[in-house]
Design a protein around this motif. Structure first.
Motif, short mmCIF file in Angstrom:
data_model
loop_
_atom_site.label_atom_id
_atom_site.label_comp_id
_atom_site.label_asym_id
_atom_site.label_seq_id
_atom_site.Cartn_x
_atom_site.Cartn_y
_atom_site.Cartn_z
N LYS A 29 61.97 -1.06 -92.51
CA LYS A 29 63.65 -0.33 -92.98
C LYS A 29 63.57 1.29 -92.66
O LYS A 29 64.83 0.98 -91.64
N THR A 36 65.71 -0.39 -89.55
CA THR A 36 67.25 -1.02 -89.50
C THR A 36 68.33 0.22 -89.99
O THR A 36 69.16 -0.19 -88.91
N TYR A 37 67.76 1.35 -90.59
CA TYR A 37 68.48 2.63 -90.64
C TYR A 37 68.70 3.54 -89.08
O TYR A 37 70.10 3.66 -89.27
N LYS A 38 67.83 3.53 -88.11
CA LYS A 38 67.96 4.01 -87.05
C LYS A 38 69.09 3.18 -86.13
O LYS A 38 70.01 3.19 -86.19
N LYS A 39 68.94 1.24 -86.90
CA LYS A 39 70.20 0.63 -85.66
C LYS A 39 71.62 1.10 -86.19
O LYS A 39 72.77 1.20 -85.59
N GLN A 40 71.96 1.51 -87.93
CA GLN A 40 72.63 1.81 -88.17
C GLN A 40 73.33 3.03 -88.21
O GLN A 40 74.67 3.52 -87.59
N ALA A 41 72.31 4.37 -88.32
CA ALA A 41 72.59 5.12 -87.59
C ALA A 41 73.73 5.41 -86.08
O ALA A 41 74.85 5.84 -85.32
N MET A 81 74.55 3.41 -84.68
CA MET A 81 76.52 2.26 -84.79
C MET A 81 77.66 3.71 -85.82
O MET A 81 78.31 3.91 -84.91
N TRP A 82 76.39 3.63 -86.69
CA TRP A 82 78.03 4.97 -86.82
C TRP A 82 77.96 6.55 -85.73
O TRP A 82 79.16 7.44 -85.91
N ASP A 89 81.06 6.32 -84.54
CA ASP A 89 82.95 5.45 -85.36
C ASP A 89 83.97 6.12 -84.54
O ASP A 89 83.35 7.97 -84.04
N TRP A 92 79.53 6.86 -96.35
CA TRP A 92 78.12 5.87 -95.90
C TRP A 92 76.76 6.39 -96.94
O TRP A 92 76.01 4.94 -97.40
N ASP A 133 74.89 4.22 -100.16
CA ASP A 133 73.26 3.30 -100.53
C ASP A 133 72.78 4.91 -100.51
O ASP A 133 71.65 5.80 -100.06
#
Length: 195
Positions: free
Chosen positions: A43, A46-51, A53-54, A57, A106, A110
């Motif tokens: 988990k 997954t958050y590290k990949k999302q961070a 990407m963010w 931005d 963001w 969540d």
């Protein structure tokens, strides 16, 4: 006083003293960090990949570039920062600016998983955030230093976040302008949601 009464009195007094000692030990024992378990890691990844990407931005990159051009707010170090209230115009400005609004969007998408997001510039000064962090300048902390060196960073244990007091695992990602690291995006993950 009869012998039996003295023993009962002594026993009650000893019992009370032991309980008071135990209570003092419990109250003064520092909060201990809990290791990140193998179950939590997927988990967090997954958050590290999302961070990461963010951190790319365009609103985030633009905010960091603009803030870096101005530099940290003059005369506002960590000691002065701690005197500010959440209602202070400086603090409100960092929540309500376009980057702060993006971070809040963001986080609100969540709310069980994320309890805080903080964006910092190249001097480790705050550019935007979802709620007031405990410090204004983050240099010297691994969540800033590691990511500012170009790495996605992860805290090795969960512990209470210094500003929200929520048991968290922090992660951070570099904000880049091309190949140059210009800032850091920190995300505080709620540990209970990672179990």
């Amino acid at each position: 006083m009869p012998y039996d009464s003295r023993i009962r009195c002594f026993s009650s007094s000893l019992f009370l003293n032991i309980w008071m000692l135990l209570a003092a030990v419990i109250v003064t024992t520092p909060v201990r960090a809990a290791d990140v378990t193998p179950k939590m890691q997927p988990k967090i990844d997954t958050y590290k990949k999302q961070a990461a990407m963010w951190a790319m931005d365009p609103v985030i990159v633009k905010a960091v570039k603009e803030s870096n051009a101005k530099g940290p707010i003059p005369m506002l170090g960590n000691a002065k920062w701690r005197e500010l209230k959440e209602s202070d115009p400086i603090v409100k400005g960092l929540v309500d600016n376009p980057a702060g609004q993006r971070l809040t969007k963001w986080m609100n998408a969540d709310p069980k998983g994320i309890n805080k997001i903080v964006l910092s510039g190249d001097k480790s000064h705050r550019v935007a955030f979802t709620s007031m962090p405990a410090i204004y300048i983050g240099k010297g902390k691994p969540n800033f230093d590691e990511s500012f060196s170009g790495k996605v960073w992860q805290q090795g244990e969960s512990k209470p976040d210094s500003s929200t007091n929520i048991e968290s695992v922090q992660i951070s990602a570099p904000v880049k302008n091309g190949n140059d690291v210009i800032g850091v995006l920190l995300v505080s993950l709620t540990a209970a949601n990672l179990q």
